[in-house]
Design a protein around this motif. Structure first.
Motif, mmCIF file in Angstrom:
data_model
loop_
_atom_site.group_PDB
_atom_site.id
_atom_site.type_symbol
_atom_site.label_atom_id
_atom_site.label_comp_id
_atom_site.label_asym_id
_atom_site.label_seq_id
_atom_site.Cartn_x
_atom_site.Cartn_y
_atom_site.Cartn_z
ATOM 1 N N SER A 126 0.815 -1.221 0.000
ATOM 2 C CA SER A 126 0.000 0.000 0.000
ATOM 3 C C SER A 126 0.847 1.269 0.000
ATOM 4 N N TYR A 131 0.263 2.963 -6.308
ATOM 5 C CA TYR A 131 -0.550 1.884 -5.711
ATOM 6 C C TYR A 131 -2.026 2.014 -6.065
ATOM 7 N N ARG A 132 -2.611 3.135 -5.726
ATOM 8 C CA ARG A 132 -4.056 3.269 -5.920
ATOM 9 C C ARG A 132 -4.413 3.314 -7.402
ATOM 10 N N ASP A 146 -9.411 -0.012 0.287
ATOM 11 C CA ASP A 146 -9.056 0.474 1.630
ATOM 12 C C ASP A 146 -10.185 1.323 2.210
#
Length: 261
Positions: A126, A131-132, A146
């Protein structure tokens, strides 16, 4: 640690959760691996494996009913490539507080066609760059990451990034790191398997002798050499017979010496 047996599964708490789903509670047993799940008879929508010692997300038979896995606070580093075949209806996977390292390690989850909720909070992955964006790009059906909604603008920006030349290079690097990490994990697993096998070939009496020698060792060098032998299970005839030649003498009652193989 407690082995996940059919008896444990049948004796564990089962109830209707607030979402009106049938849930099996397997929290906090320090279970090291998932096994014997056929004993559930595919009667549950949710299974809670939180607060155990699971290292790999695998070991499921085909359970078409299961929709949610709660896996908070385990030690998961790898995910089975065949998870989607065993759990085709999975919608939510909560992996908060595990040890998933690389973005490419998430690839097996991309095969879950119905996945809508994923949590990777407090996993090393994360903190990775992009990442996102990467998760938004690789999981088109995912709604919550998340516990935050993936907005349409966020997904569109992720698609633009990873379809660009730069994004394709980033994706290639992500997969390279995952493959490298997977290879290292495989070598470690094979080494662990070999160690377990060789230790099984050693008699309990031999193992106890090594442990006693470790307790009586007078310096760190001796401890390290004895510990390596204990871990490998390669016990020399010299150690067993007490004829060790010109090596370190161990302060045991029988005056044993150690010769490394």
């Amino acid at each position: 640690m407690v082995k996940l047996t059919p008896e444990l599964i049948n004796q564990s708490m089962q109830y209707m959760n607030p979402c009106r789903d049938r849930e099996l509670d397997l929290r906090g047993y320090k279970i090291p691996q998932i096994e014997n799940m056929g004993a559930t008879l595919d009667q549950f929508d949710t299974i809670d494996f939180s607060d155990n010692d699971i290292r790999k997300l695998d070991g499921f038979p085909r359970l078409p009913r299961l929709k949610c896995l709660l896996l908070n606070n385990n030690r998961i580093v790898r995910i089975s490539e065949d998870l989607h075949e065993s759990l085709p209806s999975l919608q939510s996977v909560i992996l908060t507080g595990n040890n998933i390292q690389e973005l490419g390690d998430l690839e097996p989850l991309t095969k879950l066609a119905n996945l809508e909720t994923l949590s990777l909070l407090t996993n090393p992955v994360s903190t990775k760059q992009h990442y996102r964006e990467y998760v938004a790009f690789r999981f088109p059906s995912l709604r919550l990451l998340d516990f935050r909604k993936i907005k349409q603008k966020e997904r569109e920006a992720a698609n633009v990034l990873f379809k660009s030349k730069k994004g394709k290079e980033v994706h290639k690097e992500i997969m390279r790191k995952a493959k490298q990490a997977g290879g290292q994990a495989g070598l470690a697993a094979n080494a662990g398997s070999t160690e377990k096998q060789t230790m099984q070939n050693a008699s309990p009496a031999d193992i106890q002798k090594i442990r006693e020698a470790i307790k009586r060792a007078t310096n760190l060098h001796e401890v390290e050499r004895l510990t390596r032998m204990l871990q490998s299970g390669q016990i020399s005839g010299e150690f067993l017979n007490g004829n060790f030649g010109a090596t370190h003498q161990l302060p045991t009652a029988r005056g044993w010496r150690l010769m490394m193989i």
